[in-house]
Design a protein around this motif. Structure first.
Motif, PDB file in Angstrom:
ATOM      1  N   MET A  96       1.053  -1.278  -0.033  1.00 41.42           N
ATOM      2  CA  MET A  96      -0.036   0.008  -0.114  1.00 41.42           C
ATOM      3  C   MET A  96       0.803   1.187   0.173  1.00 41.42           C
ATOM      4  O   MET A  96       1.549   1.641   0.813  1.00 41.42           O
ATOM      5  N   ILE A 110       0.631   5.394  -0.002  1.00 41.14           N
ATOM      6  CA  ILE A 110      -0.025   6.391   0.545  1.00 41.14           C
ATOM      7  C   ILE A 110       0.491   7.917   0.505  1.00 41.14           C
ATOM      8  O   ILE A 110       1.764   7.762   0.650  1.00 41.14           O
ATOM      9  N   ARG A 130      -4.110  10.139  -1.197  1.00 41.62           N
ATOM     10  CA  ARG A 130      -5.128   8.500  -1.772  1.00 41.62           C
ATOM     11  C   ARG A 130      -3.930   7.380  -2.147  1.00 41.62           C
ATOM     12  O   ARG A 130      -2.511   7.456  -1.216  1.00 41.62           O
ATOM     13  N   TYR A 131      -4.868   6.752  -1.576  1.00 41.18           N
ATOM     14  CA  TYR A 131      -4.424   4.982  -1.615  1.00 41.18           C
ATOM     15  C   TYR A 131      -4.161   4.283  -2.138  1.00 41.18           C
ATOM     16  O   TYR A 131      -4.806   4.257  -3.940  1.00 41.18           O
ATOM     17  N   ASP A 132      -2.655   3.256  -2.835  1.00 37.17           N
ATOM     18  CA  ASP A 132      -2.024   3.209  -4.093  1.00 37.17           C
ATOM     19  C   ASP A 132      -3.573   3.950  -5.504  1.00 37.17           C
ATOM     20  O   ASP A 132      -3.693   3.369  -6.467  1.00 37.17           O
ATOM     21  N   ILE A 166      -9.122   8.955  -1.746  1.00 35.86           N
ATOM     22  CA  ILE A 166     -10.508   8.303  -0.583  1.00 35.86           C
ATOM     23  C   ILE A 166     -11.676   8.887  -0.415  1.00 35.86           C
ATOM     24  O   ILE A 166     -12.666   9.190  -0.090  1.00 35.86           O
ATOM     25  N   LEU A 191     -13.122   0.550   2.762  1.00 36.68           N
ATOM     26  CA  LEU A 191     -11.440   0.444   2.923  1.00 36.68           C
ATOM     27  C   LEU A 191     -11.155   1.045   4.292  1.00 36.68           C
ATOM     28  O   LEU A 191     -10.081   0.410   4.727  1.00 36.68           O
ATOM     29  N   ARG A 192     -11.378   1.615   5.233  1.00 39.54           N
ATOM     30  CA  ARG A 192     -10.803   2.199   6.789  1.00 39.54           C
ATOM     31  C   ARG A 192     -10.866   0.331   7.371  1.00 39.54           C
ATOM     32  O   ARG A 192     -10.413  -0.139   7.685  1.00 39.54           O
ATOM     33  N   GLU A 231      -8.220  -2.329   5.166  1.00 42.63           N
ATOM     34  CA  GLU A 231      -6.551  -1.136   5.258  1.00 42.63           C
ATOM     35  C   GLU A 231      -6.520  -0.547   6.174  1.00 42.63           C
ATOM     36  O   GLU A 231      -4.908  -0.348   6.234  1.00 42.63           O
ATOM     37  N   VAL A 232      -7.909  -0.234   7.011  1.00 43.26           N
ATOM     38  CA  VAL A 232      -6.161   1.238   8.179  1.00 43.26           C
ATOM     39  C   VAL A 232      -7.559   0.112   9.468  1.00 43.26           C
ATOM     40  O   VAL A 232      -7.783  -0.394  10.247  1.00 43.26           O
ATOM     41  N   SER A 278      -3.514  -2.798   6.017  1.00 42.65           N
ATOM     42  CA  SER A 278      -1.665  -2.410   5.287  1.00 42.65           C
ATOM     43  C   SER A 278      -1.486  -1.379   5.558  1.00 42.65           C
ATOM     44  O   SER A 278      -0.139  -0.720   5.665  1.00 42.65           O
ATOM     45  N   VAL A 279      -2.086  -0.219   6.478  1.00 41.70           N
ATOM     46  CA  VAL A 279      -1.517   0.495   7.473  1.00 41.70           C
ATOM     47  C   VAL A 279      -2.397   0.815   8.478  1.00 41.70           C
ATOM     48  O   VAL A 279      -3.163   1.122   8.817  1.00 41.70           O
TER      49      VAL A 279
END
Lengths: 401, 225
Positions: free
Chosen positions: B1, B3, B67-69, B73, B84-85, B88-89, B163-164
């Motif tokens: 990922m 960012i 931007r995520y990839d 967002i 997404l949150r 990935e978060v 991912s983050v």
């Protein structure tokens, strides 16, 4: 972990708040349902009473406060009897405007070994009656023979059973539907049967007459006024022309009851409205306070992936669950109070009451259910909307400020 | 990922009694790569948490893009951004760490209420063990201490193997041992490929930084990496 579990934990994890909201919903649905059923019962009772009078004027003895006794007898089922001379019948026939008239005979059975129970006994003249026969025929269409009875719905005897009055065995040949009036606790018999019972009472030492023979007395006369005649004028003519009697317009008797009914009905409507509005306002306040109190929790849910829609749905679901459970409890509780205690309420209110049929009751239950199940989620909708607008990052930044 | 934040800034409206707005974050650029720990430090009120929240997708910037990839967002519909949150978060908040009516385990498993993959129970057992939460895993969160709540937050942030990971003062008010435990977990997540962003005002947390940034009056100054 699931959304349902989160919902369940949120409700059960705050028992005080949930119980308070539940109590409001129970109160709201109980009052709406109970009030609607009570109001409908009174209206039904009134309609039933109107249907059963069938006469324009009722004549009773003046001295015995006959009107009050008759009213109590017919509306509340308080047993009573009074008599006047049979000659009144002849005098009434001469009054202009009297189309039909028929005498009735009242007697109360005793609370002793000679009688099955203390009930109101009403005798009518089968040849002349126009008032009670039309609806008595719903229970028994034949002419009533000697010592045959048609009993009200509140009397425990069934068709074929015997009831004993002053030592005389009387056979039950018909049973009336419930009317919500004093008729439910009365028994109907022919004039000859009642006269025989008066004599039997005398032989048992219970003398309801001083000197006269039962064949020389009547209790009341039901009168049908000819078309074209003014009922009030005929009533006045009777009161002026015949001594010792009191003629009463049946409508005025019903009007007094109808007035009381109207006051009662209005009070119930005001109560329902007040409880409904108050509950809705309390719900709105509680849900608003509840969202403010849980801003941090909702911010956390947002950050782990709840969308605005999911968050709003969560709030409304909590409200819906509490309201649905509250409505069901409230309706059940109101049923437990209203139906078994209907006769007590009837006595206290001094109004005829006839419970609505099952379909109507189900209709009122659905109405009460809908009123609560819709109001709660609606009250929470504003909070849900506000919540969906919350800036999550700002809550985390500001803490509880 | 990968960012990338480009030209992000944030102003807050002042209260009604005073005029204008407060610029908390000046136009800032930042790139976050997987496998690294970025530590942002600075005084209280310097804009660290604001930057973190903007990067995490929970506070929209006044200007600029995140931007995520390559996906902006803040142009995504709410539902997509929420998914997404969740996926990935991982977010470790300074405040509001738990839902009080849920147990520690249920709080850790909370993200699975949104999107679950069926492996959360196994993963939660692992995290409960690693973060020393076993004895209190069935205790309701509203009776936990600050340190226990922080460890719970870390476990929840890691449950979906994001991912983050964004951590806002993750060692605040913790004793040394617990602080080391929390930071070691974050290091482990970075070693497994996650990007980790920590904002802190505590000096020892900087030792874990692959990239060290200082927040000064709303702007970032690179000090290491």
């Amino acid at each position: 972990m699931s959304i349902k579990k989160l919902l369940y934990k949120s409700i059960t994890g705050r028992p005080l708040r949930s119980f308070a909201l539940l109590f409001i919903c129970v109160l709201m649905s109980g009052v709406v349902f109970g009030g609607a059923v009570l109001s409908a019962s009174m209206k039904n009772g009134m309609n039933s009473l109107e249907h059963r009078f069938g006469a324009d004027i009722i004549v009773v003895p003046k001295s015995a406060k006959g009107q009050v006794e008759l009213e109590n007898m017919l509306l509340q089922g308080t047993p009573g009897y009074f008599y006047m001379d049979k000659s009144v019948n002849g005098a009434l026939e001469k009054i202009n405007g009297v189309e039909k008239l028929s005498a009735q005979y009242f007697l109360v059975s005793a609370n002793s070994e000679c009688c099955s129970a203390k009930v109101q006994i009403i005798g009518f003249d089968d040849d002349t009656d126009f008032s009670v026969k039309p609806w008595l025929s719903e229970a028994y269409s034949e002419k009533l023979g000697l010592n045959e009875l048609i009993v009200g719905s509140g009397i425990s005897a069934q068709v074929g059973h015997s009831l004993k009055f002053y030592g005389v065995e009387c056979k039950t040949v018909g049973k009336l539907e419930s009317t919500g009036t004093g008729i439910d606790t009365a028994v109907y018999a022919s004039a000859e049967t009642v006269k025989g019972l008066i004599k039997a009472a005398g032989s048992k030492g219970i003398s309801v007459l001083s000197k006269q023979s039962p064949d020389d007395v009547i209790s009341s006369v039901y009168i049908k006024v000819q078309d074209g005649y003014d009922i009030d004028e005929v009533t006045a003519d009777i009161n002026l022309g015949i001594d010792g009697v009191q003629a009463v317009r049946t409508k005025s008797m019903i009007t007094a009851t109808a007035d009381r009914l109207s006051v009662f009905s209005s009070s119930i409507t005001v109560l329902i409205s007040a409880v409904y509005i108050l509950s809705a306002v309390i719900m709105l306040i509680v849900f608003t306070a509840f969202v403010n109190e849980r801003k941090g929790e909702f911010a956390l849910l947002r950050v782990i992936g709840f969308s605005r829609f999911m968050l709003g749905r969560q709030v409304m679901s909590e409200a819906s669950v509490i309201c649905v459970v509250g409505a069901l409890i409230g309706i059940s509780a109101a049923s437990v109070i209203v139906f078994p205690f209907a006769s007590l309420i009837e006595k206290k209110a001094a109004l005829p009451m006839l419970s609505p049929d099952l379909i109507s009751v189900v209709g009122y239950a659905l109405l009460a259910f809908a009123a609560v199940a819709v109001t709660g989620p609606l009250a929470s909708a504003y909070s849900a909307y506000r919540l969906s607008r919350i800036d999550t990052g700002r809550i985390f930044r500001e803490g509880d400020r | 990922m990968l960012i990338t934040a480009h030209g992000i800034s944030r102003k807050y409206d002042r209260t009604r009694s005073s005029q204008g707005s407060l610029q908390v974050l000046s136009e800032t650029d930042l790139t976050i790569e997987g496998g690294k720990i970025i530590v942002i430090y600075g005084r209280s009120g310097s804009g660290k948490s604001t930057l973190l929240n903007i990067l995490a997708g929970i506070l929209s910037p006044s200007s600029g893009t995140v931007r995520y990839d390559g996906r902006d967002i803040y142009s995504l519909p709410d539902r997509e951004l929420s998914v997404l949150r969740c996926k990935e978060v991982g977010y470790i908040p300074q405040l509001h760490s738990a839902v009080g009516t849920l147990s520690v385990r249920e709080n850790i498993l909370l993200p699975s209420a949104v999107i679950g993959n069926g492996k959360e129970n196994l993963k939660s057992d692992e995290l409960i063990e690693q973060l020393d939460l076993k004895e209190i895993c069935n205790v309701r969160a509203n009776v936990l201490s600050g340190g226990e709540l922080r460890r719970l937050s870390v476990a929840r942030a890691l449950i979906n193997s994001p991912s983050v990971i964004f951590a806002d003062e993750p060692t605040n008010d913790l004793d040394d041992d617990t602080s080391q435990l929390v930071l070691q977990q974050l290091r482990l997540a970075a070693q497994n490929g996650a990007a980790v962003v920590i904002v802190t005002h505590e000096l020892f947390a900087r030792d874990y930084a692959d990239v060290l940034l200082r927040m000064q009056q709303g702007s970032l100054v690179r000090e290491k990496g």
